[in-house]
Every structure is written in structure tokens, then in C-alpha cells.
Design a protein around this motif. Structure first.
Motif, short mmCIF file in Angstrom:
data_model
loop_
_atom_site.label_atom_id
_atom_site.label_comp_id
_atom_site.label_asym_id
_atom_site.label_seq_id
_atom_site.Cartn_x
_atom_site.Cartn_y
_atom_site.Cartn_z
N LEU A 1 20.43 6.21 -1.91
CA LEU A 1 19.63 7.37 -2.29
C LEU A 1 19.60 8.43 -1.17
CD1 LEU A 1 16.69 5.69 -4.20
CD2 LEU A 1 18.28 7.39 -5.13
N LEU A 2 19.70 7.99 0.07
CA LEU A 2 19.80 8.95 1.17
C LEU A 2 21.03 9.83 0.97
CD1 LEU A 2 18.87 6.93 4.40
CD2 LEU A 2 17.63 8.90 3.46
N ALA A 3 22.13 9.21 0.54
CA ALA A 3 23.36 9.95 0.31
C ALA A 3 23.23 10.87 -0.90
CB ALA A 3 24.52 8.98 0.12
N GLU A 4 22.51 10.39 -1.91
CA GLU A 4 22.41 11.14 -3.17
C GLU A 4 21.40 12.27 -3.09
OE1 GLU A 4 20.76 10.26 -7.67
OE2 GLU A 4 21.72 8.62 -6.57
N LYS A 5 20.23 11.99 -2.49
CA LYS A 5 19.12 12.96 -2.54
C LYS A 5 18.68 13.47 -1.19
CE LYS A 5 16.96 11.51 -6.86
NZ LYS A 5 15.66 11.33 -7.53
N GLY A 6 18.88 12.66 -0.14
CA GLY A 6 18.34 13.02 1.16
C GLY A 6 16.95 12.45 1.34
N TYR A 7 16.50 12.36 2.59
CA TYR A 7 15.22 11.72 2.90
C TYR A 7 14.05 12.45 2.26
CZ TYR A 7 11.21 10.01 5.56
OH TYR A 7 9.99 9.49 5.92
N ASP A 8 14.01 13.77 2.38
CA ASP A 8 12.85 14.53 1.90
C ASP A 8 12.66 14.43 0.39
OD1 ASP A 8 12.17 15.35 4.46
OD2 ASP A 8 13.35 17.19 4.35
N ALA A 9 13.77 14.48 -0.36
CA ALA A 9 13.67 14.47 -1.82
C ALA A 9 13.48 13.07 -2.39
CB ALA A 9 14.92 15.12 -2.43
N MET A 10 13.92 12.07 -1.66
CA MET A 10 13.82 10.69 -2.15
C MET A 10 12.36 10.24 -2.18
SD MET A 10 15.58 7.38 -0.35
CE MET A 10 14.63 7.59 1.17
N THR A 11 11.99 9.49 -3.22
CA THR A 11 10.61 8.99 -3.33
C THR A 11 10.61 7.47 -3.45
OG1 THR A 11 10.55 9.04 -5.76
CG2 THR A 11 9.96 11.08 -4.60
N VAL A 12 9.43 6.88 -3.25
CA VAL A 12 9.27 5.44 -3.45
C VAL A 12 9.60 5.08 -4.90
CG1 VAL A 12 7.56 3.60 -3.61
CG2 VAL A 12 7.62 5.05 -1.58
N GLY A 13 9.20 5.96 -5.82
CA GLY A 13 9.50 5.73 -7.24
C GLY A 13 11.00 5.68 -7.50
N ASP A 14 11.75 6.56 -6.85
CA ASP A 14 13.21 6.55 -6.99
C ASP A 14 13.79 5.22 -6.54
OD1 ASP A 14 13.29 9.21 -7.87
OD2 ASP A 14 13.48 9.99 -5.82
N ILE A 15 13.33 4.75 -5.38
CA ILE A 15 13.84 3.50 -4.83
C ILE A 15 13.54 2.34 -5.78
CG2 ILE A 15 13.75 1.87 -2.90
CD1 ILE A 15 12.87 4.27 -1.13
N ALA A 16 12.27 2.26 -6.21
CA ALA A 16 11.86 1.17 -7.11
C ALA A 16 12.66 1.20 -8.41
CB ALA A 16 10.36 1.28 -7.40
N GLN A 17 12.81 2.38 -8.98
CA GLN A 17 13.54 2.51 -10.24
C GLN A 17 14.98 2.03 -10.11
OE1 GLN A 17 13.14 6.32 -12.28
NE2 GLN A 17 15.25 6.18 -13.02
N ASP A 18 15.64 2.44 -9.03
CA ASP A 18 17.04 2.07 -8.86
C ASP A 18 17.22 0.59 -8.54
OD1 ASP A 18 17.47 4.76 -9.29
OD2 ASP A 18 18.85 5.01 -7.60
N VAL A 19 16.20 -0.01 -7.89
CA VAL A 19 16.26 -1.45 -7.63
C VAL A 19 15.96 -2.24 -8.91
CG1 VAL A 19 15.21 -3.36 -6.33
CG2 VAL A 19 15.65 -1.19 -5.20
#
Length: 204
Positions: free
Chosen positions: A31-49
């Protein structure tokens, strides 16, 4: 490991927990590669996992903690490889090997390492990890310079001071080169290796 949630249950040391934690960190890196640190959220991480936000919070207390743990995992690879950097008796071989490893690491984990550098001034845990990493490399570079005949010491023309400057030069050079392509990493490596050889008095 640094960056783990301080109140996490010991149950997470079980194999299933380790696998889940690794999946979270792998997803964070993607997600760091896809969105970057600022745009990435905990929700994004959880959803993709494929877990709930609540399940993710069982492992990490915030996005910053996830990224800190990812940096910690990455610098462990750096530390493992840096241990061998100064082992070659011949300084030229040691320098060549060190630069090869540097290219490999920035090629594999350049995004995480750039993120670590970017956050090192504002996230104390990441700053400490990155500073410790730099110190290990400075120690390795110092050893190579001393074997090449550079006088030990911290004066400007002595090995320790020169190693510190070389370390930060290499870091910044690869930081910029890694944002481009693999060919740039090779060019950055060749230039840094040349400067290191000059500094060590090993050019013919």
C-alpha cells in the motif's frame, strides 16, 4: 521487535499470529507503493489483509505502529547484511561487496527505506531505528578504511569521520536514485564506490 503494540497479548507469538502479522506488514509495504504513507489508512490495510479494523488493532495500535514495525523488519535485513560488509580482508573486495548489498537492499526495499528516512525526524521510534542502522554501517565503513591504511580517529581526515560522511552520502544518493529505475541504482553504486575508493586511497 520495535514498533509492536506494547499491550499486545502473548498469544500473538503463536504461529498463526506471526503469519497474520507478516501479512499485515506485507500489505502495508504494498500500500505504501500504491497510495503512499499519508493517503494509506488502517482501514485500507485491514481490508487488503482481509480482516476487520478491530482485528488489526489487536496487532498494532495505529498506522504509524504498522509502518514502524515494517521499518523494523526491513532494517533487520540491513543489519544482517551489514555484518558481512567489512569481513573481506581486502578493502577493495569489501567495498565492492558492500555496494552490491546496498543496491540489492534499495532495489528490494527502497520504498520502505525512503519512508523511514522521511519519517525519521517526526517518529522517534523510526528515527532511532534508522540512526542505529547508520551507526552500524559507519562502523563497517570505518573498519574498511582503517584496513586500507586510513588513520583511526574522529578528526576530519581520519577513518571514523570519513566513514560518517561516506555513509550519509551513500544514503542520500540511493534515496534519490531509488525513486527512478534499477539502472540509476547501479550508476549511484558505481559513483559511491568510486568516491569510497578515492577516500580509502585505493585508486590507481
Amino acid at each position: 521487535m520495535a514498533g509492536h503494540h506494547p499491550t499486545r497479548s502473548r498469544r500473538t507469538t503463536e504461529r498463526k499470529g506471526d503469519v497474520r502479522e507478516r501479512a499485515i506488514l506485507d500489505t502495508c509495504e504494498a500500500l505504501l507503493a500504491e497510495k503512499g504513507y499519508d493517503a494509506m489508512t488502517v482501514g485500507d490495510i485491514a481490508q487488503d489483509v482481509g480482516i476487520t479494523r478491530g482485528a488489526l488493532y489487536f496487532y498494532f495500535g495505529s498506522k504509524q505502529e504498522v509502518v514502524t514495525a515494517l521499518v523494523a523488519r526491513t532494517v533487520e535485513h540491513l543489519w544482517e547484511r551489514s555484518r558481512a560488509t567489512a569481513e573481506a580482508d581486502d578493502p577493495r573486495q569489501a567495498i565492492a561487496a558492500a555496494m552490491r548489498r546496498t543496491v540489492e537492499l534499495w532495489d528490494e526495499h527502497g520504498l520502505v527505506m525512503r519512508t523511514a528516512i522521511d519519517l525519521s525526524l517526526t517518529v522517534p521510534e523510526i528515527g532511532e531505528l534508522w540512526s542505529r542502522t547508520a551507526d552500524l554501517f559507519i562502523t563497517a565503513i570505518t573498519a574498511v578504511l582503517e584496513r586500507a591504511g586510513i588513520q583511526a580517529g574522529t578528526e576530519p581526515e581520519q577513518a571514523s569521520a570519513m566513514a560518517r560522511a561516506l555513509c550519509w552520502m551513500i544514503e542520500r544518493t540511493f534515496y534519490h536514485a531509488s525513486q527512478e529505475c534499477g539502472e540509476n541504482l547501479q550508476q549511484a553504486s558505481a559513483t559511491c564506490e568510486h568516491i569510497w575508493l578515492i577516500s580509502a586511497g585505493l585508486t590507481t
